[in-house]
Design an enzyme around this catalytic site. Structure first.
Site, PDB file in Angstrom:
ATOM      1  N   SER A   9       0.841  -1.190   0.000  1.00 56.37           N
ATOM      2  CA  SER A   9       0.000   0.000   0.000  1.00 56.37           C
ATOM      3  C   SER A   9       0.877   1.242   0.000  1.00 56.37           C
ATOM      4  O   SER A   9       2.103   1.152   0.003  1.00 56.37           O
ATOM      5  CB  SER A   9      -0.900  -0.004   1.234  1.00 56.37           C
ATOM      6  N   LYS A  10       0.223   2.380   0.024  1.00 62.16           N
ATOM      7  CA  LYS A  10       0.954   3.640  -0.138  1.00 62.16           C
ATOM      8  C   LYS A  10       2.034   3.868   0.914  1.00 62.16           C
ATOM      9  O   LYS A  10       3.019   4.550   0.651  1.00 62.16           O
ATOM     10  CB  LYS A  10      -0.035   4.805  -0.113  1.00 62.16           C
ATOM     11  N   ARG A  11       1.835   3.292   2.083  1.00 60.88           N
ATOM     12  CA  ARG A  11       2.857   3.541   3.108  1.00 60.88           C
ATOM     13  C   ARG A  11       4.193   2.885   2.765  1.00 60.88           C
ATOM     14  O   ARG A  11       5.205   3.153   3.391  1.00 60.88           O
ATOM     15  CB  ARG A  11       2.376   3.039   4.466  1.00 60.88           C
TER      16      ARG A  11
END
Length: 492
Positions: free
Chosen positions: A261-263
RNA sequence: GGCUCCAUGGUCAAGCGGUUAAGACGGCGCCCUCUCAAGGCGCAAUCAGGAGUUCGAUUCUCCUUGGAGUCACCA
Protein backbone atom coordinates in the site's frame (compact mmCIF):
# COMPACT_ATOMS: atom_id res chain seq x y z
CA UNK A 1 -11.80 -24.42 -26.52
CA UNK A 2 -10.38 -21.01 -27.00
CA UNK A 3 -9.22 -19.36 -23.81
CA UNK A 4 -10.88 -16.12 -22.85
CA UNK A 5 -9.66 -14.03 -19.92
CA UNK A 6 -10.78 -10.67 -18.72
CA UNK A 7 -9.50 -7.73 -16.78
CA UNK A 8 -12.33 -6.11 -14.86
CA UNK A 9 -11.09 -3.05 -13.03
CA UNK A 10 -13.16 -0.45 -11.25
CA UNK A 11 -12.63 3.05 -12.49
CA UNK A 12 -11.14 4.52 -9.36
CA UNK A 13 -8.62 6.70 -11.12
CA UNK A 14 -5.78 4.73 -9.67
CA UNK A 15 -4.05 1.64 -11.01
CA UNK A 16 -2.37 -0.27 -8.25
CA UNK A 17 0.58 -2.36 -9.41
CA UNK A 18 -1.12 -5.39 -7.92
CA UNK A 19 -4.05 -4.85 -10.22
CA UNK A 20 -1.74 -4.25 -13.08
CA UNK A 21 0.02 -7.52 -12.45
CA UNK A 22 -3.31 -9.28 -12.44
CA UNK A 23 -4.10 -7.64 -15.76
CA UNK A 24 -0.72 -8.72 -17.07
CA UNK A 25 -1.18 -12.34 -16.05
CA UNK A 26 -4.66 -12.36 -17.54
CA UNK A 27 -3.21 -10.99 -20.72
CA UNK A 28 -0.34 -13.46 -20.74
CA UNK A 29 -2.62 -16.39 -20.01
CA UNK A 30 -4.74 -15.48 -23.02
CA UNK A 31 -1.94 -14.53 -25.39
CA UNK A 32 0.18 -17.54 -24.58
CA UNK A 33 -2.67 -19.76 -25.71
CA UNK A 34 -3.71 -17.58 -28.62
CA UNK A 35 -6.81 -16.74 -26.66
CA UNK A 36 -8.81 -13.59 -26.22
CA UNK A 37 -8.27 -10.90 -23.65
CA UNK A 38 -11.28 -8.84 -22.68
CA UNK A 39 -11.51 -5.53 -20.86
CA UNK A 40 -14.61 -4.93 -18.82
CA UNK A 41 -15.25 -1.89 -16.68
CA UNK A 42 -16.93 -2.56 -13.34
CA UNK A 43 -18.52 0.73 -12.49
CA UNK A 44 -21.55 -0.35 -10.51
CA UNK A 45 -20.44 1.52 -7.45
CA UNK A 46 -21.70 4.99 -8.28
CA UNK A 47 -20.21 6.47 -5.14
CA UNK A 48 -16.73 5.62 -6.19
CA UNK A 49 -17.03 7.14 -9.61
CA UNK A 50 -14.10 9.38 -10.49
CA UNK A 51 -13.99 11.65 -13.50
CA UNK A 52 -11.55 10.50 -16.16
CA UNK A 53 -10.89 7.26 -14.34
CA UNK A 54 -11.64 5.12 -17.34
CA UNK A 55 -8.97 6.92 -19.29
CA UNK A 56 -6.48 6.04 -16.60
CA UNK A 57 -7.27 2.41 -17.32
CA UNK A 58 -6.89 2.80 -21.07
CA UNK A 59 -3.72 4.84 -20.72
CA UNK A 60 -2.18 2.36 -18.33
CA UNK A 61 -2.86 -0.64 -20.51
CA UNK A 62 -1.59 1.17 -23.55
CA UNK A 63 1.64 2.33 -21.94
CA UNK A 64 2.13 -1.07 -20.40
CA UNK A 65 1.75 -2.75 -23.75
CA UNK A 66 -1.25 -4.82 -22.67
CA UNK A 67 -3.74 -4.77 -25.50
CA UNK A 68 -7.27 -6.07 -25.26
CA UNK A 69 -9.25 -7.74 -28.01
CA UNK A 70 -12.66 -6.70 -26.76
CA UNK A 71 -13.68 -3.79 -24.60
CA UNK A 72 -15.80 -0.67 -24.29
CA UNK A 73 -13.63 1.28 -26.70
CA UNK A 74 -13.27 -1.35 -29.41
CA UNK A 75 -16.41 -3.38 -29.00
CA UNK A 76 -16.82 -7.09 -29.49
CA UNK A 77 -19.48 -9.77 -29.67
CA UNK A 78 -20.14 -9.90 -25.96
CA UNK A 79 -20.92 -6.29 -25.16
CA UNK A 80 -21.72 -4.03 -23.60
CA UNK A 81 -18.40 -4.03 -21.78
CA UNK A 82 -19.30 -1.45 -19.18
CA UNK A 83 -21.20 -2.85 -16.28
CA UNK A 84 -23.45 0.15 -15.78
CA UNK A 85 -24.76 -0.48 -19.29
CA UNK A 86 -25.60 -4.05 -18.42
CA UNK A 87 -27.78 -3.33 -15.39
CA UNK A 88 -30.97 -4.65 -16.95
CA UNK A 89 -29.61 -8.12 -17.45
CA UNK A 90 -28.97 -9.02 -13.83
CA UNK A 91 -32.40 -8.79 -12.24
CA UNK A 92 -34.05 -11.49 -14.35
CA UNK A 93 -31.30 -13.90 -13.39
CA UNK A 94 -31.88 -13.20 -9.72
CA UNK A 95 -35.63 -13.59 -10.08
CA UNK A 96 -35.19 -16.84 -11.87
CA UNK A 97 -33.38 -18.17 -8.83
CA UNK A 98 -36.23 -17.06 -6.58
CA UNK A 99 -38.70 -18.93 -8.76
CA UNK A 100 -36.59 -22.02 -8.52
CA UNK A 101 -36.31 -21.70 -4.77
CA UNK A 102 -32.56 -21.07 -4.95
CA UNK A 103 -32.81 -17.50 -3.74
CA UNK A 104 -35.13 -15.48 -1.55
CA UNK A 105 -36.16 -11.99 -0.69
CA UNK A 106 -34.65 -10.65 2.51
CA UNK A 107 -36.53 -7.82 4.18
CA UNK A 108 -34.09 -7.28 7.00
CA UNK A 109 -33.12 -3.71 7.62
CA UNK A 110 -29.50 -2.67 7.77
CA UNK A 111 -30.04 -1.84 11.42
CA UNK A 112 -31.20 -5.37 12.17
CA UNK A 113 -28.22 -6.78 10.31
CA UNK A 114 -25.87 -4.59 12.27
CA UNK A 115 -27.48 -5.73 15.51
CA UNK A 116 -27.18 -9.36 14.54
CA UNK A 117 -23.52 -8.88 13.84
CA UNK A 118 -22.93 -6.99 17.05
CA UNK A 119 -24.57 -9.70 19.10
CA UNK A 120 -22.62 -12.37 17.33
CA UNK A 121 -19.37 -10.60 18.08
CA UNK A 122 -20.42 -9.95 21.68
CA UNK A 123 -21.21 -13.62 22.15
CA UNK A 124 -17.92 -14.57 20.66
CA UNK A 125 -19.56 -16.52 17.90
CA UNK A 126 -17.41 -17.83 15.10
CA UNK A 127 -19.87 -16.88 12.44
CA UNK A 128 -20.57 -13.19 12.41
CA UNK A 129 -22.61 -13.22 9.22
CA UNK A 130 -26.29 -13.08 8.42
CA UNK A 131 -28.57 -15.22 10.57
CA UNK A 132 -30.76 -16.26 7.59
CA UNK A 133 -33.80 -14.73 9.23
CA UNK A 134 -35.72 -14.42 5.96
CA UNK A 135 -34.62 -17.65 4.37
CA UNK A 136 -37.76 -19.55 5.28
CA UNK A 137 -40.38 -16.85 5.43
CA UNK A 138 -43.82 -18.16 4.65
CA UNK A 139 -45.50 -17.12 1.44
CA UNK A 140 -48.02 -15.19 3.54
CA UNK A 141 -45.35 -13.18 5.29
CA UNK A 142 -43.62 -12.47 2.03
CA UNK A 143 -46.84 -11.20 0.46
CA UNK A 144 -47.48 -9.09 3.51
CA UNK A 145 -44.06 -7.50 3.43
CA UNK A 146 -44.36 -6.92 -0.28
CA UNK A 147 -47.73 -5.24 0.20
CA UNK A 148 -46.30 -3.01 2.89
CA UNK A 149 -43.68 -2.04 0.40
CA UNK A 150 -40.81 -3.09 2.64
CA UNK A 151 -37.62 -2.84 0.67
CA UNK A 152 -35.76 -6.07 0.17
CA UNK A 153 -32.57 -7.55 -1.20
CA UNK A 154 -32.28 -10.86 -2.94
CA UNK A 155 -30.09 -13.43 -1.29
CA UNK A 156 -28.93 -16.76 -2.55
CA UNK A 157 -29.66 -19.86 -0.52
CA UNK A 158 -26.39 -21.53 0.20
CA UNK A 159 -26.01 -25.01 1.67
CA UNK A 160 -26.05 -25.07 5.46
CA UNK A 161 -23.82 -28.04 5.96
CA UNK A 162 -21.25 -30.12 4.20
CA UNK A 163 -18.30 -28.64 2.39
CA UNK A 164 -17.38 -27.33 -1.02
CA UNK A 165 -14.24 -28.26 -2.87
CA UNK A 166 -12.97 -26.62 -5.99
CA UNK A 167 -9.78 -26.71 -7.94
CA UNK A 168 -7.40 -23.84 -8.43
CA UNK A 169 -4.54 -24.03 -10.92
CA UNK A 170 -2.11 -22.47 -8.52
CA UNK A 171 -3.25 -23.59 -5.09
CA UNK A 172 -4.69 -26.99 -5.92
CA UNK A 173 -7.85 -28.25 -4.28
CA UNK A 174 -9.44 -25.91 -1.79
CA UNK A 175 -12.12 -27.11 0.57
CA UNK A 176 -14.32 -24.72 2.54
CA UNK A 177 -16.98 -25.74 5.11
CA UNK A 178 -20.36 -24.66 3.82
CA UNK A 179 -21.42 -23.30 7.17
CA UNK A 180 -18.87 -20.53 6.65
CA UNK A 181 -20.69 -19.40 3.53
CA UNK A 182 -23.14 -16.57 4.04
CA UNK A 183 -26.35 -16.35 2.06
CA UNK A 184 -24.87 -13.80 -0.24
CA UNK A 185 -26.75 -10.82 -1.54
CA UNK A 186 -27.32 -10.90 -5.27
CA UNK A 187 -29.35 -7.78 -5.75
CA UNK A 188 -29.16 -4.77 -3.47
CA UNK A 189 -32.13 -2.72 -2.25
CA UNK A 190 -31.58 -0.28 -5.08
CA UNK A 191 -31.87 -3.11 -7.56
CA UNK A 192 -28.20 -2.98 -8.46
CA UNK A 193 -26.33 -6.26 -8.49
CA UNK A 194 -23.58 -6.87 -6.01
CA UNK A 195 -20.09 -7.24 -7.36
CA UNK A 196 -20.08 -10.98 -6.77
CA UNK A 197 -23.31 -11.50 -8.63
CA UNK A 198 -22.58 -9.22 -11.56
CA UNK A 199 -19.18 -10.75 -11.85
CA UNK A 200 -20.48 -14.26 -12.31
CA UNK A 201 -23.22 -13.22 -14.71
CA UNK A 202 -20.78 -11.14 -16.75
CA UNK A 203 -18.05 -13.73 -16.80
CA UNK A 204 -20.45 -16.40 -17.94
CA UNK A 205 -22.29 -14.35 -20.52
CA UNK A 206 -18.98 -13.12 -21.87
CA UNK A 207 -17.69 -16.64 -22.18
CA UNK A 208 -14.77 -16.16 -19.83
CA UNK A 209 -12.99 -19.51 -19.45
CA UNK A 210 -10.12 -18.62 -17.11
CA UNK A 211 -10.58 -16.38 -14.13
CA UNK A 212 -7.33 -14.85 -12.99
CA UNK A 213 -7.52 -12.81 -9.80
CA UNK A 214 -5.81 -12.13 -6.53
CA UNK A 215 -5.89 -14.82 -3.89
CA UNK A 216 -8.04 -12.66 -1.63
CA UNK A 217 -10.88 -14.37 -3.52
CA UNK A 218 -9.74 -17.83 -2.54
CA UNK A 219 -12.20 -18.21 0.30
CA UNK A 220 -15.19 -16.68 -1.47
CA UNK A 221 -14.86 -18.74 -4.61
CA UNK A 222 -17.29 -21.43 -3.37
CA UNK A 223 -19.97 -18.73 -3.41
CA UNK A 224 -19.21 -18.02 -7.03
CA UNK A 225 -19.37 -21.70 -7.79
CA UNK A 226 -22.71 -21.99 -6.02
CA UNK A 227 -24.00 -19.44 -8.49
CA UNK A 228 -22.59 -21.22 -11.51
CA UNK A 229 -24.19 -24.41 -10.24
CA UNK A 230 -27.51 -22.79 -9.50
CA UNK A 231 -27.68 -21.71 -13.12
CA UNK A 232 -26.27 -24.96 -14.39
CA UNK A 233 -23.27 -23.28 -15.94
CA UNK A 234 -19.78 -24.65 -16.36
CA UNK A 235 -17.40 -23.56 -13.65
CA UNK A 236 -14.46 -21.67 -15.12
CA UNK A 237 -10.81 -22.45 -14.54
CA UNK A 238 -9.48 -20.58 -11.56
CA UNK A 239 -6.05 -19.04 -11.32
CA UNK A 240 -5.54 -17.26 -8.04
CA UNK A 241 -2.46 -15.12 -7.70
CA UNK A 242 -0.29 -14.62 -4.63
CA UNK A 243 -0.43 -11.19 -3.08
CA UNK A 244 2.13 -8.48 -3.58
CA UNK A 245 3.39 -7.28 -0.25
CA UNK A 246 5.28 -4.30 1.03
CA UNK A 247 7.78 -4.12 3.81
CA UNK A 248 7.77 -1.37 6.38
CA UNK A 249 8.87 -0.57 9.89
CA UNK A 250 6.20 -0.34 12.56
CA UNK A 251 6.09 1.97 15.59
CA UNK A 252 8.18 -0.42 17.62
CA UNK A 253 10.87 -0.49 14.99
CA UNK A 254 9.98 -3.96 13.85
CA UNK A 255 9.93 -4.97 10.22
CA UNK A 256 6.48 -5.91 9.05
CA UNK A 257 5.11 -7.10 5.74
CA UNK A 258 1.57 -6.45 4.64
CA UNK A 259 -0.37 -6.02 1.45
CA UNK A 260 1.43 -3.42 -0.65
CA UNK A 261 0.00 0.00 0.00
CA UNK A 262 0.95 3.64 -0.14
CA UNK A 263 2.86 3.54 3.11
CA UNK A 264 5.42 1.35 1.37
CA UNK A 265 6.06 3.86 -1.39
CA UNK A 266 4.43 4.55 -4.70
CA UNK A 267 2.05 1.83 -5.70
CA UNK A 268 0.18 3.47 -8.55
CA UNK A 269 1.36 2.77 -12.05
CA UNK A 270 1.41 6.41 -13.01
CA UNK A 271 3.00 7.40 -9.73
CA UNK A 272 5.88 5.11 -10.57
CA UNK A 273 6.04 6.40 -14.13
CA UNK A 274 6.16 9.97 -12.88
CA UNK A 275 8.95 9.03 -10.55
CA UNK A 276 10.98 7.96 -13.53
CA UNK A 277 10.31 4.27 -13.86
CA UNK A 278 9.82 3.11 -17.41
CA UNK A 279 6.57 1.31 -18.19
CA UNK A 280 8.39 -1.68 -19.70
CA UNK A 281 10.60 -1.95 -16.64
CA UNK A 282 7.59 -1.87 -14.34
CA UNK A 283 5.87 -4.56 -16.37
CA UNK A 284 9.00 -6.67 -16.53
CA UNK A 285 9.49 -6.35 -12.82
CA UNK A 286 5.96 -7.16 -11.74
CA UNK A 287 5.85 -10.07 -14.15
CA UNK A 288 8.56 -11.61 -12.00
CA UNK A 289 6.64 -11.08 -8.79
CA UNK A 290 5.04 -14.47 -8.40
CA UNK A 291 6.33 -16.09 -11.52
CA UNK A 292 9.71 -17.04 -12.99
CA UNK A 293 10.54 -18.30 -16.48
CA UNK A 294 12.10 -21.74 -16.77
CA UNK A 295 15.51 -20.30 -17.64
CA UNK A 296 15.29 -17.68 -14.93
CA UNK A 297 16.00 -14.89 -17.34
CA UNK A 298 15.28 -11.55 -15.76
CA UNK A 299 15.03 -9.07 -18.57
CA UNK A 300 12.18 -10.11 -20.81
CA UNK A 301 10.28 -8.39 -23.57
CA UNK A 302 6.51 -8.66 -23.69
CA UNK A 303 6.91 -11.15 -26.50
CA UNK A 304 9.18 -13.29 -24.40
CA UNK A 305 6.80 -13.06 -21.48
CA UNK A 306 3.99 -14.29 -23.69
CA UNK A 307 6.06 -17.20 -24.96
CA UNK A 308 7.52 -18.24 -21.63
CA UNK A 309 4.53 -17.67 -19.43
CA UNK A 310 2.91 -20.75 -17.99
CA UNK A 311 0.41 -21.15 -15.23
CA UNK A 312 2.31 -24.02 -13.60
CA UNK A 313 5.19 -21.73 -12.70
CA UNK A 314 3.11 -19.25 -10.77
CA UNK A 315 4.23 -19.34 -7.19
CA UNK A 316 1.96 -19.67 -4.19
CA UNK A 317 3.75 -17.53 -1.69
CA UNK A 318 3.37 -13.79 -1.53
CA UNK A 319 6.24 -11.62 -2.68
CA UNK A 320 7.60 -8.34 -1.43
CA UNK A 321 7.80 -5.47 -3.86
CA UNK A 322 11.46 -4.49 -3.95
CA UNK A 323 11.99 -0.95 -5.16
CA UNK A 324 15.75 -1.52 -5.32
CA UNK A 325 15.39 -4.27 -7.82
CA UNK A 326 12.92 -2.30 -9.88
CA UNK A 327 15.42 0.53 -9.92
CA UNK A 328 18.16 -1.80 -11.13
CA UNK A 329 15.88 -3.11 -13.83
CA UNK A 330 15.01 0.40 -14.88
CA UNK A 331 18.72 1.06 -15.30
CA UNK A 332 19.06 -2.03 -17.45
CA UNK A 333 16.31 -0.78 -19.73
CA UNK A 334 18.01 2.58 -19.99
CA UNK A 335 21.33 0.99 -20.88
CA UNK A 336 19.69 -1.02 -23.60
CA UNK A 337 18.11 2.02 -25.24
CA UNK A 338 18.95 3.27 -28.70
CA UNK A 339 20.32 6.79 -28.95
CA UNK A 340 17.05 8.12 -30.28
CA UNK A 341 15.06 6.59 -27.51
CA UNK A 342 17.50 7.77 -24.89
CA UNK A 343 17.35 11.28 -26.24
CA UNK A 344 13.57 11.28 -26.31
CA UNK A 345 13.55 10.79 -22.56
CA UNK A 346 16.63 12.89 -21.76
CA UNK A 347 15.92 15.93 -23.88
CA UNK A 348 13.55 17.58 -21.45
CA UNK A 349 16.37 17.60 -18.90
CA UNK A 350 19.00 18.71 -21.40
CA UNK A 351 16.81 21.67 -22.25
CA UNK A 352 16.84 22.80 -18.65
CA UNK A 353 20.57 23.37 -19.07
CA UNK A 354 20.30 24.75 -22.58
CA UNK A 355 22.59 22.06 -23.86
CA UNK A 356 23.45 22.21 -27.51
CA UNK A 357 22.67 19.21 -29.66
CA UNK A 358 26.31 18.67 -30.52
CA UNK A 359 26.82 17.42 -26.99
CA UNK A 360 24.02 14.90 -27.03
CA UNK A 361 26.18 11.95 -28.04
CA UNK A 362 28.74 12.61 -25.36
CA UNK A 363 26.07 13.09 -22.74
CA UNK A 364 24.37 9.87 -23.69
CA UNK A 365 27.63 8.02 -23.31
CA UNK A 366 28.32 9.61 -19.95
CA UNK A 367 24.84 9.43 -18.53
CA UNK A 368 23.65 6.04 -19.72
CA UNK A 369 25.70 3.95 -17.31
CA UNK A 370 25.26 6.48 -14.53
CA UNK A 371 21.52 6.85 -14.21
CA UNK A 372 18.86 4.41 -13.18
CA UNK A 373 16.08 6.91 -13.78
CA UNK A 374 15.97 9.82 -16.18
CA UNK A 375 14.93 12.08 -13.36
CA UNK A 376 18.47 11.72 -12.05
CA UNK A 377 19.91 13.64 -14.97
CA UNK A 378 19.12 16.95 -13.39
CA UNK A 379 21.31 16.40 -10.37
CA UNK A 380 24.06 14.85 -12.46
CA UNK A 381 24.28 17.93 -14.63
CA UNK A 382 23.71 20.48 -11.94
CA UNK A 383 27.37 21.44 -11.88
CA UNK A 384 27.00 22.81 -15.39
CA UNK A 385 24.69 25.56 -14.22
CA UNK A 386 25.99 26.06 -10.74
CA UNK A 387 29.49 26.97 -9.66
CA UNK A 388 29.72 28.01 -6.09
CA UNK A 389 32.58 28.57 -3.73
CA UNK A 390 33.52 25.03 -2.86
CA UNK A 391 35.72 23.75 -0.10
CA UNK A 392 39.31 23.93 -1.28
CA UNK A 393 39.87 20.64 0.49
CA UNK A 394 38.27 19.03 -2.56
CA UNK A 395 41.66 19.43 -4.17
CA UNK A 396 43.13 17.06 -1.68
CA UNK A 397 42.93 13.54 -2.94
CA UNK A 398 44.97 10.74 -1.50
CA UNK A 399 44.95 8.33 -4.41
CA UNK A 400 46.13 10.80 -7.00
CA UNK A 401 48.48 12.32 -4.41
CA UNK A 402 46.81 15.61 -4.97
CA UNK A 403 47.25 18.33 -2.36
CA UNK A 404 46.50 22.03 -2.22
CA UNK A 405 50.11 22.64 -3.08
CA UNK A 406 50.25 20.34 -6.10
CA UNK A 407 46.88 21.54 -7.28
CA UNK A 408 48.00 25.13 -7.24
CA UNK A 409 51.15 24.22 -9.11
CA UNK A 410 49.38 22.05 -11.66
CA UNK A 411 46.76 24.63 -12.41
CA UNK A 412 49.34 27.35 -12.74
CA UNK A 413 51.36 25.30 -15.16
CA UNK A 414 48.53 23.84 -17.15
CA UNK A 415 46.30 26.87 -17.50
CA UNK A 416 48.45 28.42 -20.23
CA UNK A 417 48.25 25.18 -22.18
CA UNK A 418 44.50 25.13 -21.90
CA UNK A 419 44.29 28.73 -22.92
CA UNK A 420 46.34 28.00 -25.98
CA UNK A 421 43.82 25.44 -27.17
CA UNK A 422 41.30 27.10 -29.40
CA UNK A 423 37.63 26.37 -29.75
CA UNK A 424 38.06 24.02 -32.69
CA UNK A 425 40.31 21.68 -30.72
CA UNK A 426 38.24 21.82 -27.56
CA UNK A 427 37.17 18.20 -27.66
CA UNK A 428 37.63 15.15 -25.54
CA UNK A 429 40.40 13.45 -27.52
CA UNK A 430 42.52 16.53 -27.97
CA UNK A 431 42.17 17.66 -24.37
CA UNK A 432 42.88 14.17 -23.19
CA UNK A 433 46.05 13.95 -25.19
CA UNK A 434 47.22 17.26 -23.77
CA UNK A 435 46.83 15.96 -20.25
CA UNK A 436 48.69 12.79 -21.04
CA UNK A 437 51.47 14.62 -22.84
CA UNK A 438 51.85 16.96 -19.94
CA UNK A 439 52.01 14.16 -17.42
CA UNK A 440 54.46 12.20 -19.49
CA UNK A 441 56.71 15.18 -19.94
CA UNK A 442 56.64 16.02 -16.25
CA UNK A 443 56.92 12.36 -15.31
CA UNK A 444 53.88 12.55 -13.10
CA UNK A 445 50.77 10.42 -12.90
CA UNK A 446 47.85 11.50 -15.07
CA UNK A 447 45.76 11.81 -11.96
CA UNK A 448 47.94 14.49 -10.48
CA UNK A 449 47.08 16.90 -13.25
CA UNK A 450 43.57 15.72 -14.10
CA UNK A 451 42.24 15.73 -10.59
CA UNK A 452 42.75 19.40 -9.78
CA UNK A 453 41.64 20.59 -13.20
CA UNK A 454 38.42 18.63 -12.96
CA UNK A 455 37.74 19.89 -9.45
CA UNK A 456 38.51 23.44 -10.44
CA UNK A 457 36.21 23.24 -13.43
CA UNK A 458 33.35 21.37 -11.87
CA UNK A 459 33.49 22.69 -8.32
CA UNK A 460 32.19 19.37 -7.06
CA UNK A 461 33.88 16.10 -6.23
CA UNK A 462 31.62 13.85 -8.24
CA UNK A 463 30.97 14.38 -11.90
CA UNK A 464 29.57 12.21 -14.64
CA UNK A 465 32.69 11.67 -16.69
CA UNK A 466 36.29 12.62 -16.20
CA UNK A 467 38.31 15.76 -16.55
CA UNK A 468 38.27 16.06 -20.33
CA UNK A 469 34.57 15.34 -20.51
CA UNK A 470 33.79 17.95 -17.90
CA UNK A 471 35.78 20.53 -19.82
CA UNK A 472 33.96 19.69 -23.02
CA UNK A 473 30.55 19.87 -21.39
CA UNK A 474 31.35 23.23 -19.87
CA UNK A 475 32.85 24.61 -23.04
CA UNK A 476 36.12 26.45 -23.43
CA UNK A 477 35.09 29.80 -22.13
CA UNK A 478 33.32 28.64 -19.01
CA UNK A 479 36.05 26.14 -18.23
CA UNK A 480 38.75 28.74 -18.38
CA UNK A 481 36.70 31.17 -16.34
CA UNK A 482 36.19 28.63 -13.59
CA UNK A 483 39.77 27.41 -13.55
CA UNK A 484 41.01 30.95 -13.31
CA UNK A 485 38.68 31.56 -10.40
CA UNK A 486 39.94 28.48 -8.65
CA UNK A 487 43.47 29.51 -9.35
CA UNK A 488 43.08 32.83 -7.65
CA UNK A 489 41.41 31.19 -4.69
CA UNK A 490 44.31 28.78 -4.35
CA UNK A 491 46.82 31.57 -4.45
CA UNK A 492 45.47 33.40 -1.44
C1' G B 1 -11.92 -15.37 16.93
C1' G B 2 -13.77 -19.03 12.67
C1' C B 3 -12.27 -20.47 7.90
C1' U B 4 -8.54 -20.61 3.98
C1' C B 5 -3.76 -20.16 2.11
C1' C B 6 1.54 -19.68 2.49
C1' A B 7 6.78 -20.87 4.47
C1' U B 8 14.46 -21.89 0.48
C1' G B 9 19.63 -16.06 2.12
C1' G B 10 17.61 -9.05 3.79
C1' U B 11 14.50 -9.25 -1.22
C1' C B 12 12.91 -11.91 -5.98
C1' A B 13 13.72 -16.92 -6.70
C1' A B 14 15.50 -22.14 -9.18
C1' G B 15 14.74 -26.90 -7.09
C1' C B 16 9.83 -30.91 -8.01
C1' G B 17 13.58 -37.99 -3.02
C1' G B 18 20.19 -38.51 -3.77
C1' U B 19 22.79 -31.28 -5.93
C1' U B 20 29.33 -28.68 -3.22
C1' A B 21 21.13 -25.99 -2.53
C1' A B 22 21.43 -22.28 -9.10
C1' G B 23 20.81 -17.26 -10.65
C1' A B 24 19.36 -11.99 -9.84
C1' C B 25 18.81 -7.44 -6.62
C1' G B 26 21.03 -5.45 -2.41
C1' G B 27 25.63 -5.74 0.85
C1' C B 28 30.96 -6.40 1.20
C1' G B 29 35.94 -6.89 -1.04
C1' C B 30 39.36 -6.71 -5.16
C1' C B 31 40.55 -5.20 -10.28
C1' C B 32 39.97 -1.21 -13.79
C1' U B 33 40.31 4.12 -12.92
C1' C B 34 41.34 11.64 -12.64
C1' U B 35 35.78 11.41 -9.26
C1' C B 36 31.19 8.75 -9.57
C1' A B 37 29.16 5.05 -12.34
C1' A B 38 29.43 1.08 -15.78
C1' G B 39 32.25 -3.41 -16.52
C1' G B 40 35.21 -7.79 -14.68
C1' C B 41 36.35 -11.09 -10.59
C1' G B 42 35.31 -12.81 -5.82
C1' C B 43 33.02 -13.19 -0.68
C1' A B 44 29.24 -13.45 3.03
C1' A B 45 24.14 -14.95 3.49
C1' U B 46 18.77 -19.60 2.85
C1' C B 47 15.88 -24.84 3.32
C1' A B 48 11.28 -21.82 10.52
C1' G B 49 11.04 -25.97 14.45
C1' G B 50 9.57 -31.00 15.70
C1' A B 51 7.79 -35.81 14.56
C1' G B 52 7.02 -39.45 10.94
C1' U B 53 7.39 -42.14 5.60
C1' U B 54 11.97 -43.74 3.22
C1' C B 55 18.20 -46.84 2.37
C1' G B 56 18.01 -41.42 1.88
C1' A B 57 14.41 -35.71 2.90
C1' U B 58 14.70 -28.71 1.09
C1' U B 59 11.48 -31.96 -1.73
C1' C B 60 6.04 -36.46 0.70
C1' U B 61 2.58 -36.61 5.47
C1' C B 62 1.24 -34.64 10.27
C1' C B 63 1.87 -31.19 14.31
C1' U B 64 3.85 -26.59 16.21
C1' U B 65 5.31 -21.74 15.20
C1' G B 66 5.24 -17.59 12.20
C1' G B 67 3.05 -14.70 8.26
C1' A B 68 -0.96 -13.39 5.07
C1' G B 69 -5.96 -13.29 3.23
C1' U B 70 -11.10 -13.49 4.21
C1' C B 71 -15.59 -13.32 6.99
C1' A B 72 -20.12 -6.07 3.75
C1' C B 73 -26.62 -3.95 0.55
C1' C B 74 -17.29 -2.43 -1.45
C1' A B 75 -15.31 -3.77 -5.71
Amino acid sequence: MKIRTRFAPSPTGFMHVGNLRTALYEYLTARHANGTFVLRIEDTDQERYVEGAIDVIYDTLKLAGISHDEGPDIGGDFGPYVQSERLSIYKPYAEKLIEEGKAYRCFCSKERLAKVREDAIANGQDSIGYDRHCRDLSQVEIEKNLNYGIPYVIRQKLPLSGETTYHDCVYGDITIPNEDLDDQILLKVDGFPTYNFANVIDDHTMGITHIVRGCEYLSSTPKYNALYEAFGWDIPTYIHLPLIMGKSIDEEGKEVVSKLSKRHGSTGFFDLVNEGYLPQAIINYIALLGWAPSDNKEILTMEELINDFNIESISKSPSVFDYDKLLWMNGEYIKAMSSDEFLSYAKVYYDKFAISSCKYDLLEELLKPRITKFTEIEEKLEFLAKYEEFELSLFEHKKSKSTLETSKQMINEFLPILESIDESNWNRDYLGSKFVDFATEKEIKNALIMWPIRIAAAGVAVTPGGCSEVLVLLGREESLRRINLAKSRLEI
